[in-house]
Scaffold this motif. Structure first.
Motif, PDB file in Angstrom:
ATOM      1  N   TYR A 160       0.455  -3.074  19.510  1.00 56.68           N
ATOM      2  CA  TYR A 160       0.813  -4.271  18.753  1.00 56.68           C
ATOM      3  C   TYR A 160      -0.417  -4.854  18.062  1.00 56.68           C
ATOM      4  O   TYR A 160      -0.312  -5.442  16.978  1.00 56.68           O
ATOM      5  N   GLY A 161      -1.589  -4.712  18.684  1.00 60.63           N
ATOM      6  CA  GLY A 161      -2.818  -5.166  18.048  1.00 60.63           C
ATOM      7  C   GLY A 161      -3.132  -4.364  16.794  1.00 60.63           C
ATOM      8  O   GLY A 161      -3.556  -4.919  15.778  1.00 60.63           O
ATOM      9  N   ILE A 162      -2.918  -3.044  16.867  1.00 57.79           N
ATOM     10  CA  ILE A 162      -3.078  -2.203  15.678  1.00 57.79           C
ATOM     11  C   ILE A 162      -2.107  -2.645  14.589  1.00 57.79           C
ATOM     12  O   ILE A 162      -2.462  -2.724  13.407  1.00 57.79           O
ATOM     13  N   ARG A 163      -0.896  -2.953  14.986  1.00 60.21           N
ATOM     14  CA  ARG A 163       0.127  -3.396  14.027  1.00 60.21           C
ATOM     15  C   ARG A 163      -0.309  -4.683  13.330  1.00 60.21           C
ATOM     16  O   ARG A 163      -0.225  -4.796  12.097  1.00 60.21           O
ATOM     17  N   THR A 164      -0.802  -5.645  14.088  1.00 56.73           N
ATOM     18  CA  THR A 164      -1.236  -6.919  13.514  1.00 56.73           C
ATOM     19  C   THR A 164      -2.406  -6.729  12.564  1.00 56.73           C
ATOM     20  O   THR A 164      -2.408  -7.231  11.431  1.00 56.73           O
ATOM     21  N   SER A 165      -3.426  -5.987  13.004  1.00 58.78           N
ATOM     22  CA  SER A 165      -4.620  -5.805  12.189  1.00 58.78           C
ATOM     23  C   SER A 165      -4.318  -5.042  10.903  1.00 58.78           C
ATOM     24  O   SER A 165      -4.801  -5.410   9.818  1.00 58.78           O
ATOM     25  N   LEU A 166      -3.519  -3.977  10.991  1.00 55.94           N
ATOM     26  CA  LEU A 166      -3.206  -3.201   9.795  1.00 55.94           C
ATOM     27  C   LEU A 166      -2.321  -3.990   8.837  1.00 55.94           C
ATOM     28  O   LEU A 166      -2.488  -3.885   7.617  1.00 55.94           O
ATOM     29  N   MET A 167      -1.388  -4.772   9.371  1.00 59.66           N
ATOM     30  CA  MET A 167      -0.537  -5.576   8.507  1.00 59.66           C
ATOM     31  C   MET A 167      -1.375  -6.559   7.684  1.00 59.66           C
ATOM     32  O   MET A 167      -1.196  -6.682   6.459  1.00 59.66           O
ATOM     33  N   ILE A 168      -2.302  -7.235   8.337  1.00 62.85           N
ATOM     34  CA  ILE A 168      -3.154  -8.195   7.632  1.00 62.85           C
ATOM     35  C   ILE A 168      -4.057  -7.475   6.635  1.00 62.85           C
ATOM     36  O   ILE A 168      -4.199  -7.899   5.476  1.00 62.85           O
ATOM     37  N   SER A 169      -4.657  -6.370   7.051  1.00 61.94           N
ATOM     38  CA  SER A 169      -5.604  -5.660   6.191  1.00 61.94           C
ATOM     39  C   SER A 169      -4.916  -5.050   4.979  1.00 61.94           C
ATOM     40  O   SER A 169      -5.483  -5.051   3.876  1.00 61.94           O
ATOM     41  N   VAL A 170      -3.713  -4.514   5.153  1.00 62.14           N
ATOM     42  CA  VAL A 170      -2.978  -3.963   4.014  1.00 62.14           C
ATOM     43  C   VAL A 170      -2.632  -5.072   3.026  1.00 62.14           C
ATOM     44  O   VAL A 170      -2.752  -4.893   1.801  1.00 62.14           O
ATOM     45  N   ALA A 171      -2.209  -6.229   3.531  1.00 59.93           N
ATOM     46  CA  ALA A 171      -1.894  -7.354   2.639  1.00 59.93           C
ATOM     47  C   ALA A 171      -3.128  -7.803   1.865  1.00 59.93           C
ATOM     48  O   ALA A 171      -3.048  -8.071   0.648  1.00 59.93           O
ATOM     49  N   VAL A 172      -4.280  -7.878   2.529  1.00 63.25           N
ATOM     50  CA  VAL A 172      -5.515  -8.264   1.846  1.00 63.25           C
ATOM     51  C   VAL A 172      -5.891  -7.220   0.803  1.00 63.25           C
ATOM     52  O   VAL A 172      -6.285  -7.560  -0.324  1.00 63.25           O
ATOM     53  N   THR A 173      -5.759  -5.940   1.152  1.00 61.91           N
ATOM     54  CA  THR A 173      -6.109  -4.877   0.211  1.00 61.91           C
ATOM     55  C   THR A 173      -5.238  -4.925  -1.033  1.00 61.91           C
ATOM     56  O   THR A 173      -5.742  -4.798  -2.164  1.00 61.91           O
ATOM     57  N   VAL A 174      -3.940  -5.108  -0.846  1.00 61.61           N
ATOM     58  CA  VAL A 174      -3.035  -5.187  -2.002  1.00 61.61           C
ATOM     59  C   VAL A 174      -3.401  -6.376  -2.883  1.00 61.61           C
ATOM     60  O   VAL A 174      -3.473  -6.255  -4.123  1.00 61.61           O
ATOM     61  N   ALA A 175      -3.657  -7.532  -2.272  1.00 60.33           N
ATOM     62  CA  ALA A 175      -3.994  -8.728  -3.049  1.00 60.33           C
ATOM     63  C   ALA A 175      -5.304  -8.546  -3.810  1.00 60.33           C
ATOM     64  O   ALA A 175      -5.402  -8.912  -4.992  1.00 60.33           O
ATOM     65  N   THR A 176      -6.316  -7.982  -3.162  1.00 62.31           N
ATOM     66  CA  THR A 176      -7.611  -7.799  -3.831  1.00 62.31           C
ATOM     67  C   THR A 176      -7.536  -6.742  -4.930  1.00 62.31           C
ATOM     68  O   THR A 176      -8.162  -6.894  -5.987  1.00 62.31           O
ATOM     69  N   VAL A 177      -6.767  -5.683  -4.711  1.00 55.21           N
ATOM     70  CA  VAL A 177      -6.639  -4.638  -5.727  1.00 55.21           C
ATOM     71  C   VAL A 177      -5.926  -5.182  -6.960  1.00 55.21           C
ATOM     72  O   VAL A 177      -6.360  -4.934  -8.102  1.00 55.21           O
ATOM     73  N   VAL A 178      -4.845  -5.927  -6.762  1.00 60.39           N
ATOM     74  CA  VAL A 178      -4.120  -6.500  -7.903  1.00 60.39           C
ATOM     75  C   VAL A 178      -5.022  -7.461  -8.677  1.00 60.39           C
ATOM     76  O   VAL A 178      -5.087  -7.422  -9.918  1.00 60.39           O
ATOM     77  N   THR A 179      -5.748  -8.308  -7.956  1.00 62.20           N
ATOM     78  CA  THR A 179      -6.645  -9.256  -8.622  1.00 62.20           C
ATOM     79  C   THR A 179      -7.765  -8.529  -9.353  1.00 62.20           C
ATOM     80  O   THR A 179      -8.106  -8.869 -10.501  1.00 62.20           O
ATOM     81  N   GLY A 180      -8.353  -7.525  -8.700  1.00 59.55           N
ATOM     82  CA  GLY A 180      -9.423  -6.765  -9.337  1.00 59.55           C
ATOM     83  C   GLY A 180      -8.957  -6.041 -10.583  1.00 59.55           C
ATOM     84  O   GLY A 180      -9.675  -5.980 -11.587  1.00 59.55           O
ATOM     85  N   ILE A 181      -7.744  -5.492 -10.550  1.00 62.66           N
ATOM     86  CA  ILE A 181      -7.200  -4.802 -11.723  1.00 62.66           C
ATOM     87  C   ILE A 181      -7.007  -5.779 -12.875  1.00 62.66           C
ATOM     88  O   ILE A 181      -7.433  -5.528 -14.015  1.00 62.66           O
TER      89      ILE A 181
END
Length: 344
Positions: free
Chosen positions: A125-146
């Motif tokens: 469940y800890g892996i699930r929480t960390s990956l969920m947050i990190s994927v959301a941050v990555t998507v947001a930063t990639v869209v903004t950077g593009i």
């Protein structure tokens, strides 16, 4: 009897069912045109390290997505306090009676000293929480950077100037100190300091804080790539044909910057995983009882765990090292597959 190869006038022709074919046509019949994506995929499949890393990364994402199902099949959850439910498993100090943190056929990774959470379910469940947050941050930063990077590179002028100054200003922030200092401030915008902070508020705050200082490097890379592309002939042809700037960016520029986007994304996600874990470790991220990778590190660093169950640190530590190394190797393989001239 027809020979498979006949020579005519010094040239070689190929005979198929008695009908000679010129060598160039025979070669064309065997070779099919491949797109850049197909060539990239062929090169990637030949990289054994990249393929193995991809399977390892995929395994972590499958575990994260299937964590509730795995816990259900396992018969336990990460929220049960076994120190209260099964007190016979612990001594007076709250340490599991059995050696190695109580690892057994019933508790695969043992029990957490103190509260007695099941370590296996807490980890998945800890892996699930960390990956969920990190994927959301990555998507947001990639869209903004593009959006900002391509806009600055293509439009130029004042747009490029002001976006560049914003990037320079934000890059001056010490990111780790900013994360630690700003997390309580962002949380207080949603919840009164006198009230208990819901988990979703902490998740939103983690995403916002990491996104705020996470998009600039990708934006700079895309700006430089766009500056080089906007003077190319196909861009000039699109302008002459009357295409709007938005259409040129969407149809002409964006497909040509896929490579740096994918490569940078594979490097950004593991860095966000470690950053999120670091914030939770310092107590400004996810807190108990919500399972989290960094929160497990924080628990493992307490005196009770260090003195009585050193094996508790092994499971979150080894799993994070494997994930980060595999993702970084995957990023190297993706880069080499797109640009074989830059191979290691």
């Amino acid at each position: 009897m027809t020979s498979p190869i006949e020579v005519d006038g010094g040239g070689t022709s190929v005979v198929v069912d008695g009908a000679p074919q010129p060598p160039k046509e025979a070669a064309a019949a065997k070779l099919e045109g491949r797109s850049p994506g197909q060539l990239m995929w062929i090169r990637f499949k030949r990289d054994r390290t990249g393929v193995i890393s991809a399977f390892v990364v995929l395994f972590f994402f499958v575990v994260a997505a299937a964590a509730p199902l795995i816990a259900k099949l396992y018969g336990k959850n990460p929220y049960t306090i076994y120190a209260d439910v099964r007190p016979e498993l612990f001594d007076s100090a709250g340490v599991p009676v059995q050696p190695n943190g109580g690892i057994s056929g019933e508790f695969w990774f043992g029990l957490e000293p103190g509260n007695g959470y099941d370590v296996f379910t807490k980890l998945i469940y800890g892996i699930r929480t960390s990956l969920m947050i990190s994927v959301a941050v990555t998507v947001a930063t990639v869209v903004t950077g593009i959006l900002l990077g391509i806009a600055a590179g293509y439009l130029g002028g004042r747009t490029d100037y002001w976006i560049g100054r914003v990037i320079d200003f934000l890059l001056a922030f010490p990111s780790q100190l900013f994360f630690i200092a700003s997390m309580p401030v962002v949380v207080s915008l949603f919840v009164s300091p006198r009230d208990e902070t819901p988990t979703y508020v902490r998740v939103v705050a983690l995403i916002l804080v990491q996104w705020f200082l996470g998009w600039m490097s990708l934006a700079r890379i895309l700006r430089g790539t766009t500056l080089a592309l906007r003077e190319r002939e196909f861009i000039e042809a699109a302008k002459v044909s009357g295409a709007s700037p938005w259409r040129i960016i969407r149809k002409e520029l964006l497909p040509n910057v896929v490579t740096p986007i994918l490569v940078q994304s594979t490097y950004m996600l593991p860095s966000f995983v470690t950053a999120e874990a670091g914030l939770s470790f310092l107590g400004v991220g996810i807190v108990e009882p919500t399972p989290d990778w960094g929160q497990m590190f924080s628990r493992a660093s307490t005196e009770l765990v260090l003195q009585n169950d050193i094996t508790y640190m092994i499971f979150p530590g080894v799993s994070m090292v494997i994930f980060v190394v595999a993702f970084n190797l995957l990023g190297d393989s993706v880069r080499d597959a797109f640009d074989p001239r830059a191979a290691r």
